[in-house]
Every structure is written in C-alpha cells, then in structure tokens.
Design a protein around this motif. Sequence first.
Motif, PDB file in Angstrom:
ATOM      1  N   VAL A  71     -26.272 -15.150   3.288  1.00 32.79           N
ATOM      2  CA  VAL A  71     -27.480 -15.825   3.761  1.00 32.79           C
ATOM      3  C   VAL A  71     -28.480 -14.733   4.135  1.00 32.79           C
ATOM      4  O   VAL A  71     -28.356 -14.100   5.168  1.00 32.79           O
ATOM      5  N   GLY A  72     -29.427 -14.490   3.294  1.00 27.21           N
ATOM      6  CA  GLY A  72     -30.435 -13.469   3.566  1.00 27.21           C
ATOM      7  C   GLY A  72     -30.081 -12.115   3.005  1.00 27.21           C
ATOM      8  O   GLY A  72     -30.896 -11.455   2.410  1.00 27.21           O
ATOM      9  N   ALA A  73     -28.858 -11.683   3.182  1.00 30.67           N
ATOM     10  CA  ALA A  73     -28.432 -10.375   2.686  1.00 30.67           C
ATOM     11  C   ALA A  73     -26.932 -10.407   2.428  1.00 30.67           C
ATOM     12  O   ALA A  73     -26.207 -11.201   3.006  1.00 30.67           O
ATOM     13  N   PHE A  74     -26.487  -9.530   1.573  1.00 26.64           N
ATOM     14  CA  PHE A  74     -25.058  -9.435   1.268  1.00 26.64           C
ATOM     15  C   PHE A  74     -24.498  -8.161   1.880  1.00 26.64           C
ATOM     16  O   PHE A  74     -25.024  -7.074   1.660  1.00 26.64           O
ATOM     17  N   VAL A  75     -23.459  -8.300   2.668  1.00 26.89           N
ATOM     18  CA  VAL A  75     -22.771  -7.158   3.254  1.00 26.89           C
ATOM     19  C   VAL A  75     -21.415  -7.058   2.574  1.00 26.89           C
ATOM     20  O   VAL A  75     -20.615  -7.989   2.630  1.00 26.89           O
ATOM     21  N   HIS A  76     -21.183  -5.935   1.916  1.00 26.44           N
ATOM     22  CA  HIS A  76     -19.921  -5.758   1.196  1.00 26.44           C
ATOM     23  C   HIS A  76     -18.766  -5.711   2.194  1.00 26.44           C
ATOM     24  O   HIS A  76     -18.841  -4.997   3.190  1.00 26.44           O
ATOM     25  N   PRO A  77     -17.670  -6.468   1.966  1.00 27.08           N
ATOM     26  CA  PRO A  77     -16.577  -6.498   2.938  1.00 27.08           C
ATOM     27  C   PRO A  77     -15.837  -5.168   3.061  1.00 27.08           C
ATOM     28  O   PRO A  77     -15.332  -4.838   4.123  1.00 27.08           O
ATOM     29  N   CYS A  78     -15.769  -4.394   1.996  1.00 28.64           N
ATOM     30  CA  CYS A  78     -15.069  -3.104   2.045  1.00 28.64           C
ATOM     31  C   CYS A  78     -16.032  -2.044   2.556  1.00 28.64           C
ATOM     32  O   CYS A  78     -17.135  -1.882   2.047  1.00 28.64           O
ATOM     33  N   ARG A  79     -15.616  -1.300   3.586  1.00 29.49           N
ATOM     34  CA  ARG A  79     -16.520  -0.293   4.144  1.00 29.49           C
ATOM     35  C   ARG A  79     -16.027   1.134   3.943  1.00 29.49           C
ATOM     36  O   ARG A  79     -16.807   2.069   3.940  1.00 29.49           O
ATOM     37  N   LYS A  80     -14.697   1.306   3.766  1.00 31.04           N
ATOM     38  CA  LYS A  80     -14.173   2.668   3.635  1.00 31.04           C
ATOM     39  C   LYS A  80     -12.939   2.662   2.728  1.00 31.04           C
ATOM     40  O   LYS A  80     -12.089   1.786   2.825  1.00 31.04           O
ATOM     41  N   ILE A  81     -12.865   3.668   1.836  1.00 30.88           N
ATOM     42  CA  ILE A  81     -11.695   3.880   0.982  1.00 30.88           C
ATOM     43  C   ILE A  81     -11.131   5.252   1.307  1.00 30.88           C
ATOM     44  O   ILE A  81     -11.844   6.246   1.313  1.00 30.88           O
ATOM     45  N   ILE A  82      -9.833   5.290   1.605  1.00 31.40           N
ATOM     46  CA  ILE A  82      -9.147   6.546   1.887  1.00 31.40           C
ATOM     47  C   ILE A  82      -8.141   6.773   0.765  1.00 31.40           C
ATOM     48  O   ILE A  82      -7.255   5.945   0.535  1.00 31.40           O
ATOM     49  N   ILE A  83      -8.280   7.887   0.063  1.00 32.44           N
ATOM     50  CA  ILE A  83      -7.377   8.236  -1.034  1.00 32.44           C
ATOM     51  C   ILE A  83      -6.526   9.414  -0.592  1.00 32.44           C
ATOM     52  O   ILE A  83      -7.055  10.493  -0.319  1.00 32.44           O
ATOM     53  N   THR A  84      -5.216   9.204  -0.493  1.00 31.45           N
ATOM     54  CA  THR A  84      -4.309  10.298  -0.154  1.00 31.45           C
ATOM     55  C   THR A  84      -3.495  10.655  -1.388  1.00 31.45           C
ATOM     56  O   THR A  84      -3.100   9.774  -2.163  1.00 31.45           O
ATOM     57  N   TYR A  85      -3.246  11.945  -1.568  1.00 29.64           N
ATOM     58  CA  TYR A  85      -2.507  12.410  -2.741  1.00 29.64           C
ATOM     59  C   TYR A  85      -1.817  13.723  -2.417  1.00 29.64           C
ATOM     60  O   TYR A  85      -2.091  14.364  -1.405  1.00 29.64           O
ATOM     61  N   CYS A  86      -0.905  14.121  -3.300  1.00 26.32           N
ATOM     62  CA  CYS A  86      -0.222  15.416  -3.192  1.00 26.32           C
ATOM     63  C   CYS A  86      -0.802  16.328  -4.267  1.00 26.32           C
ATOM     64  O   CYS A  86      -1.012  15.903  -5.399  1.00 26.32           O
ATOM     65  N   ASN A  87      -1.041  17.563  -3.922  1.00 22.95           N
ATOM     66  CA  ASN A  87      -1.698  18.494  -4.837  1.00 22.95           C
ATOM     67  C   ASN A  87      -0.775  18.973  -5.954  1.00 22.95           C
ATOM     68  O   ASN A  87      -1.242  19.398  -6.998  1.00 22.95           O
ATOM     69  N   PHE A  88       0.539  18.906  -5.764  1.00 22.87           N
ATOM     70  CA  PHE A  88       1.450  19.429  -6.781  1.00 22.87           C
ATOM     71  C   PHE A  88       2.477  18.410  -7.265  1.00 22.87           C
ATOM     72  O   PHE A  88       3.165  18.652  -8.243  1.00 22.87           O
ATOM     73  N   GLY A  89       2.612  17.275  -6.627  1.00 18.41           N
ATOM     74  CA  GLY A  89       3.631  16.283  -6.988  1.00 18.41           C
ATOM     75  C   GLY A  89       3.318  15.589  -8.304  1.00 18.41           C
ATOM     76  O   GLY A  89       2.163  15.323  -8.637  1.00 18.41           O
ATOM     77  N   GLY A  90       4.359  15.279  -9.064  1.00 18.77           N
ATOM     78  CA  GLY A  90       4.191  14.612 -10.352  1.00 18.77           C
ATOM     79  C   GLY A  90       3.737  13.170 -10.218  1.00 18.77           C
ATOM     80  O   GLY A  90       3.089  12.631 -11.114  1.00 18.77           O
ATOM     81  N   SER A  91       4.070  12.527  -9.106  1.00 16.55           N
ATOM     82  CA  SER A  91       3.680  11.127  -8.941  1.00 16.55           C
ATOM     83  C   SER A  91       2.189  10.983  -8.659  1.00 16.55           C
ATOM     84  O   SER A  91       1.641   9.897  -8.787  1.00 16.55           O
ATOM     85  N   SER A  92       1.512  12.070  -8.301  1.00 16.35           N
ATOM     86  CA  SER A  92       0.079  12.025  -7.985  1.00 16.35           C
ATOM     87  C   SER A  92      -0.805  12.444  -9.150  1.00 16.35           C
ATOM     88  O   SER A  92      -2.010  12.592  -8.981  1.00 16.35           O
ATOM     89  N   LYS A  93      -0.224  12.620 -10.337  1.00 17.25           N
ATOM     90  CA  LYS A  93      -1.000  13.141 -11.463  1.00 17.25           C
ATOM     91  C   LYS A  93      -2.183  12.239 -11.813  1.00 17.25           C
ATOM     92  O   LYS A  93      -3.304  12.704 -11.997  1.00 17.25           O
ATOM     93  N   GLY A  94      -1.972  10.941 -11.908  1.00 24.14           N
ATOM     94  CA  GLY A  94      -3.061  10.014 -12.245  1.00 24.14           C
ATOM     95  C   GLY A  94      -4.141   9.987 -11.183  1.00 24.14           C
ATOM     96  O   GLY A  94      -5.336   9.922 -11.490  1.00 24.14           O
ATOM     97  N   THR A  95      -3.733  10.067  -9.920  1.00 24.71           N
ATOM     98  CA  THR A  95      -4.709  10.071  -8.824  1.00 24.71           C
ATOM     99  C   THR A  95      -5.513  11.366  -8.834  1.00 24.71           C
ATOM    100  O   THR A  95      -6.733  11.350  -8.630  1.00 24.71           O
TER     101      THR A  95
END
Length: 141
Positions: A17-41
């Motif tokens: 009503v009047g304006a749209f406020v996006h429900p998501c405000r913050k995304i936190i991405i955690t990953y490992c710098n050398f682990g194989g499971s984090s390759k895609g991230t």
Amino acid sequence: MAGINILQQVSKARNGVGAFVHPCRKIIITYCNFGGSSKGTRDFLRNRLKTFAQQYPQIQFHILQKPGFHPVLRAQYTDGLEKQICTRKWNVDVVENKLKLLINSSGRKLSKPKQFVKSLNKSVRGIWSPFHVDPSQRYKV
C-alpha cells in the motif's frame, strides 16, 4: 470543543500500500576457503555475486569465511525471522537459485490452511474425468 478528545490514529505500514518493502533484508553467506563442499559457493562468490547483488540493492550481503565448515546461505527478514539452507556440494547454478528462493520468500514456514471449504450444494470442483460419471450415463451424448 472542551470535552471532545481527538484521537490520533497511527497507520500501520502495510506492504504493497503506497510502497513495497522487500521482506528479505540481509543475506549471510558462509563458506570454507579450501573445502571441497564449498566449491560451488566459492565459484558463485568469485563470478556471480557482484552482478547478483546489483539486482537487489535493498539487501545487505555479508560474506563470512569459516574454515572447516560446510557452506550455508542464511537470510534475515524484516519481521525478525531467519531461514538458512546448506549448500554443501552444490554447483554455482543451484547456489544462485537457492539465493533467489531465500530472497523471494517471506521467512515464514509453509503451513496447511486451517479451514477447509465445505458446501451443501453440489457443484463442479476439482479435476473432471470420464471415470467420475455414473457408468449408466458415460457414453450418452
């Protein structure tokens, strides 16, 4: 006007009503710098994060490196709720799709409707097939 109280009503912010406020405000991405499971991230962070973050300027993106842990996408919403998805061993496209899923959701858990529609009148509802017709009336035109 001596005995009349004038009440001030404060309007509640209603999304849409009047304006749209996006429900998501913050995304936190955690990953490992050398682990194989984090390759895609890691590939997503290197190649696609900049253009992805430009599409959503209203959302804060935080990148945390946690050695020895599986990668996790965590979203924080305006109503205080939080959702997270583990992206272990997923490729770049799946990580991007899961980020879009977190951004486009409201943070609430999915639930079944509490009330079911009941009617006393017969009406057409649901999917029709010829097997729902009385067998004596099936092939009559």
